[in-house]
Design an enzyme around this catalytic site. Structure first.
Site, short mmCIF file in Angstrom:
data_model
loop_
_atom_site.label_atom_id
_atom_site.label_comp_id
_atom_site.label_asym_id
_atom_site.label_seq_id
_atom_site.Cartn_x
_atom_site.Cartn_y
_atom_site.Cartn_z
N LEU A 279 53.99 36.13 33.05
CA LEU A 279 53.63 34.74 32.74
C LEU A 279 52.18 34.70 32.26
CD1 LEU A 279 53.94 31.60 32.93
CD2 LEU A 279 53.30 31.81 35.34
N VAL A 280 51.94 34.07 31.13
CA VAL A 280 50.57 33.93 30.62
C VAL A 280 50.29 32.45 30.40
CG1 VAL A 280 48.94 34.58 28.81
CG2 VAL A 280 50.76 36.18 29.45
N ASP B 244 51.64 26.92 27.99
CA ASP B 244 50.44 26.21 27.52
C ASP B 244 50.74 24.72 27.48
OD1 ASP B 244 48.08 25.38 25.78
OD2 ASP B 244 47.87 27.55 25.68
N VAL C 290 48.40 23.11 33.87
CA VAL C 290 48.10 23.89 35.07
C VAL C 290 47.36 23.08 36.14
CG1 VAL C 290 48.09 26.12 33.87
CG2 VAL C 290 45.94 24.86 34.14
N TYR D 128 31.45 24.27 33.99
CA TYR D 128 32.20 25.48 33.62
C TYR D 128 31.78 26.67 34.50
CZ TYR D 128 34.14 29.10 30.54
OH TYR D 128 34.84 30.17 30.03
N LYS E 279 34.14 28.75 37.16
CA LYS E 279 34.41 30.18 37.02
C LYS E 279 33.88 30.98 38.21
CE LYS E 279 36.62 30.06 33.08
NZ LYS E 279 38.03 30.46 32.96
N ILE F 95 33.46 35.62 23.30
CA ILE F 95 34.61 36.14 22.58
C ILE F 95 34.96 35.16 21.46
CG2 ILE F 95 37.01 36.96 22.85
CD1 ILE F 95 34.95 38.43 24.70
N THR G 291 37.05 32.92 19.71
CA THR G 291 38.29 32.16 19.89
C THR G 291 38.00 30.70 19.52
OG1 THR G 291 37.85 31.37 22.13
CG2 THR G 291 38.85 33.56 21.95
P1 NAP Z 1 41.22 28.64 23.84
O1 NAP Z 1 41.41 29.37 22.56
O2 NAP Z 1 40.74 27.24 23.83
O3 NAP Z 1 42.60 28.76 24.67
C1 NAP Z 1 42.78 28.10 25.90
C2 NAP Z 1 44.19 27.57 25.95
O4 NAP Z 1 44.39 26.98 27.26
C3 NAP Z 1 44.43 26.45 24.91
O5 NAP Z 1 45.68 26.61 24.29
C4 NAP Z 1 44.40 25.21 25.79
O6 NAP Z 1 45.12 24.12 25.27
C5 NAP Z 1 45.04 25.73 27.06
N1 NAP Z 1 44.84 24.81 28.17
C6 NAP Z 1 43.74 24.06 28.42
N2 NAP Z 1 43.95 23.29 29.49
C7 NAP Z 1 45.22 23.52 29.92
C8 NAP Z 1 46.02 23.00 30.95
N3 NAP Z 1 45.55 22.04 31.78
N4 NAP Z 1 47.25 23.50 31.13
C9 NAP Z 1 47.74 24.44 30.29
N5 NAP Z 1 47.05 24.95 29.26
C10 NAP Z 1 45.78 24.50 29.07
O7 NAP Z 1 40.19 29.43 24.78
P2 NAP Z 1 39.94 31.00 25.00
O8 NAP Z 1 38.59 31.31 24.50
O9 NAP Z 1 41.09 31.80 24.58
O10 NAP Z 1 39.83 31.00 26.60
C11 NAP Z 1 40.82 31.58 27.44
C12 NAP Z 1 40.20 31.78 28.81
O11 NAP Z 1 39.08 32.69 28.68
C13 NAP Z 1 39.62 30.49 29.42
O12 NAP Z 1 39.87 30.48 30.80
C14 NAP Z 1 38.15 30.62 29.14
O13 NAP Z 1 37.38 29.89 30.07
C15 NAP Z 1 37.94 32.11 29.27
N6 NAP Z 1 36.75 32.61 28.61
C16 NAP Z 1 36.59 32.49 27.26
C17 NAP Z 1 35.43 33.00 26.67
C18 NAP Z 1 35.17 32.91 25.19
O14 NAP Z 1 34.06 33.25 24.76
N7 NAP Z 1 36.11 32.50 24.37
C19 NAP Z 1 34.44 33.60 27.46
C20 NAP Z 1 34.65 33.70 28.83
C21 NAP Z 1 35.81 33.20 29.38
P3 NAP Z 1 44.27 22.93 24.54
O15 NAP Z 1 43.86 23.51 23.22
O16 NAP Z 1 45.26 21.81 24.44
O17 NAP Z 1 43.10 22.62 25.41
#
Ligand code: NAP
Length: 260
Positions: free
Chosen positions: A11-12, A38, A75, A168, A172, A201, A203
């Site tokens: 599960l992701v 998601d 979630v 945030y 975390k 990262i 994204t």
């Molecule tokens: P992302 O591209 O925004 O992906 C996050 C996904 O989670 C989106 O599809 C979002 O949907 C979904 N989501 C948000 N709230 C949700 C909820 N309540 N229930 C179900 N799904 C939900 O972000 P990402 O960069 O891949 O981040 C993934 C994880 O890595 C996060 O936990 C983030 O904090 C962590 N992280 C990211 C970075 C970075 O630099 N990118 C660094 C450190 C940690 P919506 O688009 O509708 O919100």
């Protein structure tokens, strides 16, 4: 189907974008059957579409059954998470032995300006959401008696803080405490729990950060660049698999050396 996760249901959450999407792809390549979850259902379906073509994962048809599936979930809602676990078990016939909690949000603002709702929204998704998914998966795994591996996606910001991210960073930091406590409680059931702490990262989430700020962080990274989602996914897959069989309660930094 080959691979170190052959036939394992994984599960992701947050699988519809960024790191979660890369994790779905990596686990699939390792042979897992992936539940892409998601709140962005279109994103989850898009991810699902990228999974066909991995070894053994043919496009489903009337004769080829679906190995992977997409699910909508919030979630932050216990009701929604309970429903997700029920639907995943119905679809795959067993609970997920691997769960990677990637769903997350940022709502950045300075401490002096941040309102309570903005603080709580980030805590509700990033921390409470990780708790709810972990609890639901752990309950199902304890009932099934199979053991498993749960991976939390935290952030390096939990350790060092960040301007504009009090909500945030707090969420975390909470995730890391949750990870270690779960590891202690769940070891006797054969369930491991670890965290991955990404740096910056590339994204959709990090694209919300002003380019000037991102460039500043990239300049601080000893490896000289931002990370790719696939580089985080590789570590998630390692922690999900038996290759990390004696690791639990750990936080693995994936930062290119930032803040070491
Ligand atoms: P992302 O591209 O925004 O992906 C996050 C996904 O989670 C989106 O599809 C979002 O949907 C979904 N989501 C948000 N709230 C949700 C909820 N309540 N229930 C179900 N799904 C939900 O972000 P990402 O960069 O891949 O981040 C993934 C994880 O890595 C996060 O936990 C983030 O904090 C962590 N992280 C990211 C970075 C970075 O630099 N990118 C660094 C450190 C940690 P919506 O688009 O509708 O919100």
């Amino acid at each position: 189907m080959a691979g170190r996760l052959r036939g394992v249901v994984a599960l992701v959450t947050g699988g519809g974008s960024g790191i979660g999407r890369a994790v779905c792809s990596r686990l699939c390549r390792d042979g897992a059957r992936v539940a892409v979850a998601d709140r962005d259902t279109a994103g989850a379906e898009d991810t699902l579409g990228t999974l066909w073509g991995h070894e053994g994962h043919q496009q489903p048809s009337s004769v080829v059954p679906s190995l992977n599936a997409a699910f909508d979930v919030d979630v932050a809602s216990a009701t929604s998470v309970t429903r997700l676990l029920r639907r995943v078990q119905e679809h795959f016939g067993s609970p997920p032995r691997v769960a990677v909690c990637c769903a997350g949000v940022t709502r950045d603002d300075f401490l002096l300006r941040m309102d309570e709702g903005t603080f709580q929204e980030v805590l509700a998704v990033n921390l409470q959401g990780t708790f709810l998914v972990t609890q639901a998966v752990a309950r199902a795994l304890v009932a099934a008696g199979t053991g498993g591996s749960i991976v939390h996606v935290g952030s390096i910001v939990a350790k060092v803080g960040n301007v504009g991210q009090t909500n945030y960073a707090a969420s975390k930091a909470g995730v890391e405490g949750l990870t270690r406590s779960c590891a202690k409680e769940l070891s006797r059931f054969g369930i491991r729990c670890n965290a991955v702490l990404p740096g910056f990262i590339v994204t959709p989430m990090s694209q919300k950060v002003p380019p000037k700020v991102l460039a500043k962080f990239a300049g601080l990274v000893p490896m000289g660049r931002l990370g790719d989602p696939e580089e985080v996914a590789d570590v998630c897959a390692f922690l999900a698999s038996g290759d990390s069989a004696y690791i639990t309660g750990a936080s693995v930094e994936v930062t290119g050396g930032l803040f070491m």
